[in-house]
Design an enzyme around this catalytic site. Sequence first.
Site, PDB file in Angstrom:
ATOM      1  N   TRP A  10      27.658  -3.113  -2.482  1.00  0.00           N
ATOM      2  CA  TRP A  10      27.039  -2.781  -3.939  1.00  0.00           C
ATOM      3  C   TRP A  10      27.509  -3.637  -4.795  1.00  0.00           C
ATOM      4  CZ3 TRP A  10      27.990   3.330  -4.489  1.00  0.00           C
ATOM      5  CH2 TRP A  10      27.232   3.980  -3.811  1.00  0.00           C
ATOM      6  N   LYS A  11      28.424  -4.755  -4.462  1.00  0.00           N
ATOM      7  CA  LYS A  11      28.722  -5.662  -5.401  1.00  0.00           C
ATOM      8  C   LYS A  11      29.017  -5.081  -6.656  1.00  0.00           C
ATOM      9  CE  LYS A  11      25.855  -8.920  -2.727  1.00  0.00           C
ATOM     10  NZ  LYS A  11      25.058 -10.215  -2.458  1.00  0.00           N
ATOM     11  N   HIS A  96      33.922 -12.767   1.372  1.00  0.00           N
ATOM     12  CA  HIS A  96      32.604 -12.609   1.140  1.00  0.00           C
ATOM     13  C   HIS A  96      32.097 -13.892   0.389  1.00  0.00           C
ATOM     14  CE1 HIS A  96      28.653 -11.674  -0.983  1.00  0.00           C
ATOM     15  NE2 HIS A  96      28.649 -10.825   0.118  1.00  0.00           N
ATOM     16  N   GLU A 168      27.022 -14.184   7.424  1.00  0.00           N
ATOM     17  CA  GLU A 168      26.186 -14.219   6.216  1.00  0.00           C
ATOM     18  C   GLU A 168      25.702 -15.676   5.698  1.00  0.00           C
ATOM     19  OE1 GLU A 168      26.228 -10.167   3.809  1.00  0.00           O
ATOM     20  OE2 GLU A 168      27.994 -11.323   3.255  1.00  0.00           O
ATOM     21  N   GLY A 174      20.756 -12.791  -1.135  1.00  0.00           N
ATOM     22  CA  GLY A 174      20.102 -12.421  -2.415  1.00  0.00           C
ATOM     23  C   GLY A 174      18.947 -13.531  -2.975  1.00  0.00           C
ATOM     24  N   SER A 213      19.517 -11.058   2.634  1.00  0.00           N
ATOM     25  CA  SER A 213      18.565 -10.336   2.537  1.00  0.00           C
ATOM     26  C   SER A 213      18.057  -9.411   3.354  1.00  0.00           C
ATOM     27  CB  SER A 213      17.565 -11.682   2.262  1.00  0.00           C
ATOM     28  OG  SER A 213      17.748 -12.291   1.002  1.00  0.00           O
ATOM     29  N   GLY A 235      21.312  -6.115  -2.131  1.00  0.00           N
ATOM     30  CA  GLY A 235      20.288  -5.723  -3.018  1.00  0.00           C
ATOM     31  C   GLY A 235      19.609  -4.466  -2.628  1.00  0.00           C
TER      32      GLY A 235
END
Length: 249
Positions: A10-11, A96, A168, A174, A213, A235
Amino acid sequence: MKLPIFAANWKMNHGPTDARAFMKSFLAHYPRQHDRKVLFFPNALSVTTVADAVRERPDLEVGVQNVHFEDKGAFTGENSAPMARDAGATHVLVGHSERRHVFGESDEAAGRKVQAALRAGLTPVLCVGELLAEREAGDTEAVVLRQLRAGIAGLDAQQVAGMLFAYEPVWAIGTGRTATPGDANTVHQAIRAALREAIGERAMGVPILYGGSVSRSNAPQLLAEEEVDGVLVGGASLDADGWNAIVRA
Ligand code: PGA
């Protein structure tokens, strides 16, 4: 058989009030599943809220997005692994890309955080990934494996075998650009080979997630790749109904 893992990052979104509403809505439509695992990575202030919400659900777990590598002390603004554990977390994201590239976290710091997580009994999810310029220069594998090796330096085989990894590509986070399933699988194969070199056949059981994404439309193709054991989603994990659709993939 590894259970597929669906991890929501969720950042810096969903404080405790939003997190409570999200979990209420999500749980109402997502009964217990035995063939997959769902992990939530809320911000530290919402960890207890999510941990309380999933207490009766062994198929759902919660983690933190970052920890300091010391267990306690004069580090204003930081959270430690034992505190995260105390708050109900079972996992922690380490390295991350936003930690590495926005906050300047080094490969070595990520390694120390992995060790802190293991000391506290948390499962580290070590995130690795290359920048666009590094990919264009043909350095993807070198960068990813350098981050990987620094992240597991000094660990024994049992410790590494208990971890999770996430590939990632930074250019895919994003941005709406995803690595093709085949590209993702190629990098996952390289990660698997490096893990095998480090810990032998036990590497075969280590989950490697893909992130960047991921959406409800591309998740099924990514998960169909042999070396993609799960997804780490930013997201598209923020909306309870959308997340429900992804975890049912
Ligand atoms: P994204 O983020 O799904 O929004 O690209 C993924 C991540 O950073 O973990």
